[in-house]
Design a protein around this motif. Structure first.
Motif, PDB file in Angstrom:
ATOM      1  N   ASP A 188     -50.197  -0.851  -2.199  1.00  0.00           N
ATOM      2  CA  ASP A 188     -49.732  -2.228  -2.327  1.00  0.00           C
ATOM      3  C   ASP A 188     -49.000  -2.318  -3.655  1.00  0.00           C
ATOM      4  N   GLY A 189     -47.683  -2.337  -3.611  1.00  0.00           N
ATOM      5  CA  GLY A 189     -46.896  -2.390  -4.840  1.00  0.00           C
ATOM      6  C   GLY A 189     -47.147  -1.154  -5.685  1.00  0.00           C
ATOM      7  N   ASP A 190     -47.645  -1.370  -6.901  1.00  0.00           N
ATOM      8  CA  ASP A 190     -47.883  -0.226  -7.792  1.00  0.00           C
ATOM      9  C   ASP A 190     -49.325   0.284  -7.720  1.00  0.00           C
ATOM     10  N   ILE A 191     -50.127  -0.272  -6.838  1.00  0.00           N
ATOM     11  CA  ILE A 191     -51.528   0.139  -6.700  1.00  0.00           C
ATOM     12  C   ILE A 191     -51.672   1.083  -5.509  1.00  0.00           C
ATOM     13  N   LEU A 192     -52.085   2.301  -5.808  1.00  0.00           N
ATOM     14  CA  LEU A 192     -52.369   3.287  -4.770  1.00  0.00           C
ATOM     15  C   LEU A 192     -53.856   3.171  -4.440  1.00  0.00           C
TER      16      LEU A 192
END
Length: 148
Positions: free
Chosen positions: A66-70
């Protein structure tokens, strides 16, 4: 290696890959039921957060971002070490200037993999980044020209 958006019909294979990891990881407590895992996977698939990679027509691995969150990266146990995880991660890197993830401290293989991919330790916690409440490490990757 080509990736694609995860679809609901991929759900059984994604669950099988996830459960193969949990079965093979004795230090990982089981805190969710299989039904909870299936519901969570279906939710992130519907949200468009899942990318899959195939080998001979079957899903070989998947990434949840999600966006920059893996949130997750799993490869089928017999296909590890063949570049599937790197390919999924390379696509995520190409789309984001920064990636962040929490990795359980006890997961030495994952920590080493992410370090080889340019992630560095940014913080530690007593379990804030995982459902199991295990000590974990925040690792961050920054693309070229992205400052801290």
């Amino acid at each position: 290696m080509k990736t694609a958006r995860g679809r609901l019909w991929h759900l059984p294979r994604l669950a099988m890959i996830l459960w193969a990891f949990t079965r093979a990881t004795p230090w990982l407590p089981r805190v969710r039921s299989h039904w909870d895992d299936l519901r969570a996977l279906a939710r992130v698939i519907r949200w468009g957060w899942v990318r899959v990679i195939r080998e001979q027509g079957r899903v070989a691995g998947f990434l949840v971002r999600d966006g920059d969150i893996l949130h997750a990266l799993y490869v089928h146990p017999v296909l590890r070490g063949q570049g599937f995880g790197r390919a999924l991660l390379a696509e995520a890197k190409a789309e984001a200037g920064v990636l962040r993830l929490w990795v359980v401290e006890a997961n030495a293989a994952a920590r080493a993999f992410y370090a080889r991919q340019g992630f560095v330790e940014a913080a530690r916690s007593a379990g804030l980044g995982n459902d199991e409440g295990l000590p974990d490490i925040l690792m961050v990757w920054r693309g070229e020209g992205v400052s801290a």
